[in-house]
Motif scaffolding. Structure first.
Motif, PDB file in Angstrom:
ATOM      1  N   LEU A 201       0.694  -1.032  -0.063  1.00 47.03           N
ATOM      2  CA  LEU A 201      -0.021   0.028   0.065  1.00 47.03           C
ATOM      3  C   LEU A 201       0.885   1.294   0.135  1.00 47.03           C
ATOM      4  O   LEU A 201       2.018   1.255   0.310  1.00 47.03           O
ATOM      5  CB  LEU A 201      -0.945   0.054   1.258  1.00 47.03           C
ATOM      6  CG  LEU A 201      -1.901  -1.334   1.277  1.00 47.03           C
ATOM      7  CD1 LEU A 201      -2.287  -1.148   2.784  1.00 47.03           C
ATOM      8  CD2 LEU A 201      -2.871  -1.310   0.382  1.00 47.03           C
ATOM      9  N   ASP A 202       0.264   2.410  -0.366  1.00 49.61           N
ATOM     10  CA  ASP A 202       0.723   3.644   0.076  1.00 49.61           C
ATOM     11  C   ASP A 202       0.512   4.296   1.237  1.00 49.61           C
ATOM     12  O   ASP A 202       1.182   5.252   1.489  1.00 49.61           O
ATOM     13  CB  ASP A 202       0.229   4.642  -1.135  1.00 49.61           C
ATOM     14  CG  ASP A 202       0.667   4.120  -2.484  1.00 49.61           C
ATOM     15  OD1 ASP A 202       1.559   3.762  -2.952  1.00 49.61           O
ATOM     16  OD2 ASP A 202      -0.433   3.847  -3.496  1.00 49.61           O
ATOM     17  N   GLY A 203      -0.602   3.809   1.628  1.00 45.50           N
ATOM     18  CA  GLY A 203      -1.181   4.740   3.031  1.00 45.50           C
ATOM     19  C   GLY A 203      -2.179   3.693   3.805  1.00 45.50           C
ATOM     20  O   GLY A 203      -2.638   2.713   3.234  1.00 45.50           O
ATOM     21  N   ILE A 204      -2.303   4.227   5.018  1.00 46.47           N
ATOM     22  CA  ILE A 204      -3.561   3.567   5.842  1.00 46.47           C
ATOM     23  C   ILE A 204      -4.485   4.634   6.252  1.00 46.47           C
ATOM     24  O   ILE A 204      -3.964   5.756   6.783  1.00 46.47           O
ATOM     25  CB  ILE A 204      -3.011   2.728   7.104  1.00 46.47           C
ATOM     26  CG1 ILE A 204      -2.027   1.575   6.402  1.00 46.47           C
ATOM     27  CG2 ILE A 204      -3.832   2.329   7.974  1.00 46.47           C
ATOM     28  CD1 ILE A 204      -1.346   0.809   7.306  1.00 46.47           C
ATOM     29  N   GLU A 205      -5.584   4.307   6.438  1.00 47.65           N
ATOM     30  CA  GLU A 205      -6.578   5.407   7.055  1.00 47.65           C
ATOM     31  C   GLU A 205      -6.405   5.426   8.689  1.00 47.65           C
ATOM     32  O   GLU A 205      -6.914   4.553   9.236  1.00 47.65           O
ATOM     33  CB  GLU A 205      -7.981   4.632   6.806  1.00 47.65           C
ATOM     34  CG  GLU A 205      -9.095   6.011   6.972  1.00 47.65           C
ATOM     35  CD  GLU A 205     -10.398   5.711   6.330  1.00 47.65           C
ATOM     36  OE1 GLU A 205     -10.933   6.686   5.808  1.00 47.65           O
ATOM     37  OE2 GLU A 205     -10.782   4.642   6.554  1.00 47.65           O
ATOM     38  N   ARG A 206      -5.555   6.537   9.150  1.00 47.25           N
ATOM     39  CA  ARG A 206      -5.078   6.539  10.180  1.00 47.25           C
ATOM     40  C   ARG A 206      -6.313   7.181  11.284  1.00 47.25           C
ATOM     41  O   ARG A 206      -6.444   6.904  12.474  1.00 47.25           O
ATOM     42  CB  ARG A 206      -4.099   7.202  10.421  1.00 47.25           C
ATOM     43  CG  ARG A 206      -3.503   7.794  11.696  1.00 47.25           C
ATOM     44  CD  ARG A 206      -3.294   6.833  12.704  1.00 47.25           C
ATOM     45  NE  ARG A 206      -2.756   7.424  13.887  1.00 47.25           N
ATOM     46  CZ  ARG A 206      -3.515   7.939  14.859  1.00 47.25           C
ATOM     47  NH1 ARG A 206      -4.705   8.270  14.769  1.00 47.25           N
ATOM     48  NH2 ARG A 206      -2.778   8.565  16.081  1.00 47.25           N
TER      49      ARG A 206
END
Length: 263
Positions: A201-206
């Motif tokens: 992934l590029d990111g995580i919903e933080r």
């Protein structure tokens, strides 16, 4: 934290209540300058570029795509999505499946309740539309009851959707999107298994309004270790934006990956 970017918003193109023309006013009311439209399994038909400016609000064309892993289904968020031939074909297939699924569920509910349901079987349709139709019918059953009694997971009228594998979903979104992130990791039965996708992934919903305590330190550790972007949003299905999202500094890191806004 002052939320300036809400990167998880649904519209009437799936199961939200906001129309695209209503979105800028809702954003301004919440003090939000950036909104990602992330309708379920669908690119909003009114957005013709990965990033646009609508009445002074930056609108990111996004998507929330459900995929199948080895253990459960999870949702991927694509941001700054450009339309590829492969993605369009898969989304068309998914929407055809959604329409047929909703039609079959509605027919089964109609048979059980002895009513006719007013459901628009069109792209974006899902279980909430069937439940709203039940609530609006002459049946003695409201929206929540429609899920509890008939179309909730495992219910007598429930029909599973045909979703792409996580490998296929990641391939499609990675080719089409500026950023691909895992949505709301603590909503899954096995958050740890979902977070094992982090290297892809590029990111995580933080930042997300779970409404309960979650292990935010666990997310921070994964984000730091994998050098990921922290995304966030309200997952709004109503007209209230900015319940969760990103500060100006956090959004700047996302913005650096996105194409320039058009319009």
């Amino acid at each position: 934290m002052d939320v300036v970017a809400d990167l998880h918003v649904h519209t009437t193109a799936s199961d939200g209540r906001l129309t695209l023309p209503e979105l800028p006013a809702a954003a301004r009311s919440a003090g939000v300058g950036v909104v990602a439209v992330t309708d379920h399994d669908r690119l909003h038909p009114g957005l013709d570029a990965p990033v646009t400016t609508v009445d002074g609000v930056t609108v990111i064309r996004g998507i929330e795509l459900q995929v199948e892993t080895a253990t459960e289904r999870v949702d991927l968020l694509g941001y700054g999505v450009g339309e590829t031939t492969a993605l369009r074909a898969e989304l068309d297939r998914i929407q055809t499946d959604r329409i047929e699924r909703a039609r079959r569920m509605a027919e089964q509910v109609e048979d059980r309740l002895g009513v006719d349901l007013d459901v628009a079987f069109e792209p974006g349709v899902g279980r909430p539309h069937v439940a709203h139709a039940v609530d609006a019918s002459e049946a003695d059953c409201d929206y929540a009851g429609a899920f509890d009694r008939f179309i909730g997971d495992g219910g007598p009228c429930y029909i599973s959707r045909d979703v792409p594998s996580v490998e296929r979903g990641l391939e499609l979104l990675s080719d089409a999107s500026a950023v691909v992130a895992l949505a709301h990791p603590f909503r899954y039965a096995d958050p740890n298994a979902a977070l094992e996708l982090a290297p892809e992934l590029d990111g995580i919903e933080r930042y997300y309004p779970y409404g309960r305590p979650v292990d935010e330190a666990r997310l921070d550790a994964v984000i730091e270790r994998q050098e990921l972007l922290a995304t966030g949003g309200s997952d709004a299905h109503d007209r209230r934006l900015g319940v969760a999202g990103l500060s100006a500094g956090a959004y700047a890191r996302i913005e650096s990956r996105l194409p320039d806004a058009q319009g």
